[in-house]
Design an enzyme around this catalytic site. Structure first.
Site, PDB file in Angstrom:
ATOM      1  N   PHE A  44      29.375  -8.744   8.840  1.00 21.70           N
ATOM      2  CA  PHE A  44      28.134  -9.475   8.577  1.00 21.70           C
ATOM      3  C   PHE A  44      28.288 -10.225   7.261  1.00 21.70           C
ATOM      4  O   PHE A  44      28.542  -9.627   6.219  1.00 21.70           O
ATOM      5  CB  PHE A  44      26.920  -8.540   8.499  1.00 21.70           C
ATOM      6  CG  PHE A  44      25.633  -9.313   8.410  1.00 21.70           C
ATOM      7  CD1 PHE A  44      25.039  -9.830   9.556  1.00 21.70           C
ATOM      8  CD2 PHE A  44      25.037  -9.580   7.189  1.00 21.70           C
ATOM      9  CE1 PHE A  44      23.865 -10.579   9.485  1.00 21.70           C
ATOM     10  CE2 PHE A  44      23.861 -10.327   7.107  1.00 21.70           C
ATOM     11  CZ  PHE A  44      23.273 -10.838   8.264  1.00 21.70           C
ATOM     12  N   ASP A  53      33.885  -9.910   0.501  1.00 24.82           N
ATOM     13  CA  ASP A  53      32.433 -10.057   0.470  1.00 24.82           C
ATOM     14  C   ASP A  53      31.843  -8.734  -0.022  1.00 24.82           C
ATOM     15  O   ASP A  53      31.731  -7.763   0.738  1.00 24.82           O
ATOM     16  CB  ASP A  53      31.935 -10.406   1.883  1.00 24.82           C
ATOM     17  CG  ASP A  53      30.417 -10.561   1.931  1.00 24.82           C
ATOM     18  OD1 ASP A  53      29.744 -10.172   0.948  1.00 24.82           O
ATOM     19  OD2 ASP A  53      29.913 -11.054   2.949  1.00 24.82           O
ATOM     20  N   LYS A  55      22.557  -9.542  -3.679  1.00 23.39           N
ATOM     21  CA  LYS A  55      21.734  -8.322  -3.599  1.00 23.39           C
ATOM     22  C   LYS A  55      21.474  -7.673  -4.957  1.00 23.39           C
ATOM     23  O   LYS A  55      20.625  -8.123  -5.706  1.00 23.39           O
ATOM     24  CB  LYS A  55      22.382  -7.331  -2.618  1.00 23.39           C
ATOM     25  CG  LYS A  55      22.344  -7.867  -1.180  1.00 23.39           C
ATOM     26  CD  LYS A  55      22.579  -6.785  -0.170  1.00 23.39           C
ATOM     27  CE  LYS A  55      22.745  -7.282   1.238  1.00 23.39           C
ATOM     28  NZ  LYS A  55      21.569  -7.320   2.043  1.00 23.39           N
TER      29      LYS A  55
HETATM   30  N1  PLP Z   1      27.319 -10.496   3.137  1.00 19.61           N
HETATM   31  C1  PLP Z   1      27.062  -9.192   3.310  1.00 19.61           C
HETATM   32  C2  PLP Z   1      28.199  -8.220   3.253  1.00 19.61           C
HETATM   33  C3  PLP Z   1      25.762  -8.741   3.560  1.00 19.61           C
HETATM   34  O1  PLP Z   1      25.543  -7.434   3.755  1.00 19.61           O
HETATM   35  C4  PLP Z   1      24.721  -9.690   3.604  1.00 19.61           C
HETATM   36  C5  PLP Z   1      23.341  -9.256   3.888  1.00 19.61           C
HETATM   37  O2  PLP Z   1      23.070  -8.172   4.325  1.00 19.61           O
HETATM   38  C6  PLP Z   1      25.022 -11.040   3.405  1.00 19.61           C
HETATM   39  C7  PLP Z   1      26.331 -11.413   3.168  1.00 19.61           C
HETATM   40  C8  PLP Z   1      23.939 -12.073   3.448  1.00 19.61           C
HETATM   41  O3  PLP Z   1      23.128 -11.961   2.341  1.00 19.61           O
HETATM   42  P1  PLP Z   1      21.702 -12.697   2.314  1.00 19.61           P
HETATM   43  O4  PLP Z   1      20.833 -11.983   3.282  1.00 19.61           O
HETATM   44  O5  PLP Z   1      21.256 -12.537   0.880  1.00 19.61           O
HETATM   45  O6  PLP Z   1      21.926 -14.114   2.673  1.00 19.61           O
END
Ligand code: PLP
Length: 436
Positions: A150, A235, A264
Site C-alpha cells: 500500500f 516507503d 503520518k
Molecule cells: N505509504 C504507506 C506505507 C502507507 O501506509 C500509507 C497510508 O496508509 C500511504 C503510503 C499513503 O499515505 P496517505 O494516506 O497519507 O496518502
C-alpha cells in the site's frame, strides 16, 4: 463546560451523521455505523478520545499510525500555536527557517547518506515524489513493487500498490509498474530488467495486513538493487519514526535506501506533513530546474514546526525503545489470546507497536471490531487485508491502557465466540485478497 454549554456548543450526533451521509460519503458513514462507532469525536488527549456526549474511547488505531505521540501532544501543539500567532503560512519566496531546520534535523537522523528532503502534505505525495525522482535520476521508467503493498491512492501510489479492488475501477494504471511476491528476493531479482528504475518496498507491509518479511529480505533487496544499479525506495510512511521499535524500520537490518518516504507520525499527531529524502548524488537531477517538483502547501511553517517538535520528543523520550518493549509484551499477550481462541484467530504478528491480528475470516474481524466498539475501544482493518485488525496505538500508551485494550479484546473474542456458536464457521478460503 457545563451540561448546558455542552448541549449548545457541540454539534448533535444526528445532524453530523446526516451531513456526513448527505455531503461526504454515504457508504463510509454506513460502514462506520455498522462497525458500531456511532459517535462524533470532540476532544482528544493522549490515547483517549471523548465524543460529543462525553463518552471516552481508547484509541488503538492511532489514526492509521499517525498518532505516535498520541492526540494533542502538548509540546507539539505549543510549537504550532507559537508559529500560528507569528506566521502560519510561508511567503513561498523568502527562506523558511522551520523548513530548513526540519530538513537539517531529518538529515541528522535518517539512515545512510540521505541528505536532501522535499516536504509535501501526505504519504501518497511523498511516494509520488519518490517515484518521479527515481525516473528522473535513472532515465528509466519501470518500477517494481510488491503484491499486497500500500503506497497511497494517487495514481503513482495506486500503480505501486498491490490490491486490485482499489486499482481496477481507475484503470489503466501508470505504465511500467510490476508486482512481485513480498518477501521473495529471488522473484525480485528475476523481475529486474534493463528498464527498471527502482524497487519500492515497505520494510513491513502495514495495510497489506502487517506482513513482516523473512529475516534478511531488506538486505538482500539492497544487494540486488546495488548489483543491478537500480534505486531502492523504502516507503516508511507507516513504519517510520519509532513505530516498529527502531527510529526507521530499515535499521533493523542496517539497510539504507536511496530514497525514503515519510509522513503520518512526522506531523506529531497535530499537522499533516509528508517528505521524501535522498542522497546529494541522486538529488543533483533537480538542480537544472529547481521548480521541477513543487507544492504550494508542502513544508508550510505550521507543519514543519509540528514535525520538529515531534522529532524532539520521539528522540528525547526514546519512543522507539518504548514501542519495542510494549510491542513485545503486547504480542505475547495476543499470542495467549490466539491460543485461547483458535477458531477465531489465525495468527498474530508484527514488530514494535505495529501488530496485526489475522482472523479466520473478515466477518469474524468485523464482529470483533464491533465488540471492541461496544467496549469503547477504537480499532480497524488493514486496508489491503480485511481479515486483519491492526493494533497500532500511540507509542505513549500507558501499560494500564494496554491492559484495558487487551481486556476489551478478550471480552469481544468471547462475545464473538458466543455469537457464532452453532453457526458454521465462515470458510477462510472463500476470501482471498489474491483472488480479487
Ligand atoms: N505509504 C504507506 C506505507 C502507507 O501506509 C500509507 C497510508 O496508509 C500511504 C503510503 C499513503 O499515505 P496517505 O494516506 O497519507 O496518502
Amino acid at each position: 463546560m457545563s451540561a448546558q454549554e455542552h448541549e449548545k456548543e457541540v454539534p448533535h450526533l444526528k445532524e453530523t451523521l446526516e451531513r456526513f451521509s448527505q455531503h461526504i460519503n454515504p457508504g463510509l458513514a454506513a460502514l462506520v455505523r455498522f462497525m458500531g462507532f456511532e459517535a462524533v469525536e470532540w476532544q482528544a488527549q493522549g490515547a483517549v478520545i471523548k465524543d460529543t456526549a462525553g463518552k471516552e474511547y481508547l484509541d488503538l488505531l492511532g489514526g492509521f499510525g499517525t498518532l505516535s505521540l498520541g492526540h494533542s501532544h502538548p509540546e507539539v501543539t505549543a510549537a504550532v500555536k507559537e508559529q500560528l500567532d507569528r506566521m502560519p503560512l510561508s511567503s513561498k519566496i523568502l527562506f523558511s527557517k522551520p523548513q530548513a531546520d526540519l530538513a537539517a534535523r531529518l538529515a541528522d537522523l535518517l539512515p545512510g547518506d540521505l541528505q536532501y528532503c522535499f516536504f509535501c502534505n501526505s504519504g501518497a505525495e511523498a511516494v509520488e515524489g519518490a517515484l518521479k525522482l527515481a525516473r528522473l535520476h535513472t532515465g528509466k521508467a519501470e518500477i517494481i513493487a510488491a503484491e499486497g503493498a500500500f503506497h497511497g491512492k494517487t495514481f503513482g501510489g495506486l500503480s505501486a500498490s498491490g490490491r486490485e479492488i482499489f486499482r481496477k475501477p481507475f484503470a489503466p494504471m501508470l505504465p511500467g509498474f510490476h508486482h512481485v511476491p513480498y518477501g521473495d528476493s529471488t522473484a525480485l531479482k528475476k523481475a529486474i530488467t534493463d528498464s527498471t528504475a527502482a524497487v519500492i518496498l515497505e520494510p513491513i507491509q502495514g495495510e497489506g495486513g502487517v506482513i513482516v518479511p523473512p529475516d534478511g529480505y531488506l538486505r538482500e533487496a539492497r544487494e540486488i538493487c546495488d548489483e543491478a544499479k537500480v534505486l531502492l525506495i523504502l516507503d516508511e510512511v507507516q513504519t517510520g519514526l519509532g513505530r516498529t521499535g527502531r527510529l526507521f524500520a530499515c535499521q533493523e537490518e542496517d539497510v539504507a535506501p536511496d530514497i525514503i518516504c515519510l509522513a503520518k507520525a512526522l506531523g506529531g499527531g497535530v499537522m499533516p506533513i509528508g517528505a521524501f529524502a535522498s542522497t546529494a548524488e541522486i538529488w543533483k537531477v533537480f538542480e537544472p530546474n529547481p521548480l521541477l517538483h513543487s507544492s504550494t502547501f508542502g513544508g508550510n511553517p505550521l507543519a514543519c514546526r509540528a514535525a520538529l517538535a515531534a522529532l524532539e520528543v520521539i528522540v528525547r523520550d526514546d519512543l522507539a525503545a518504548r514501542a519495542a518493549k510494549l510491542g513485545k509484551q503486547c504480542l505475547s499477550r495476543l499470542e495467549e489470546l490466539a491460543r485461547a481462541f483458535p477458531q477465531l484467530i489465525r495468527e498474530v504478528r508484527g514488530r514494535g507497536l505495529l501488530i496485526g491480528i489475522e482472523f479466520t475470516h473478515s466477518d469474524v474481524a468485523g464482529l470483533v471490531i464491533a465488540g471492541l466498539a461496544q467496549r469503547r475501544v477504537i480499532a480497524a482493518y488493514t486496508l489491503n487485508n480485511p481479515c486483519v485488525i491492526r493494533f497500532e496505538p500511540p507509542l505513549i500508551i500507558t501499560e494500564a491502557q494496554m491492559e484495558q485494550a487487551l481486556a476489551a479484546l478478550r471480552g469481544s473474542l468471547q462475545q464473538t465466540t458466543e455469537l457464532l456458536e452453532g453457526l458454521p464457521l465462515p470458510d477462510a478460503k472463500s476470501e482471498s485478497i489474491a483472488s480479487e
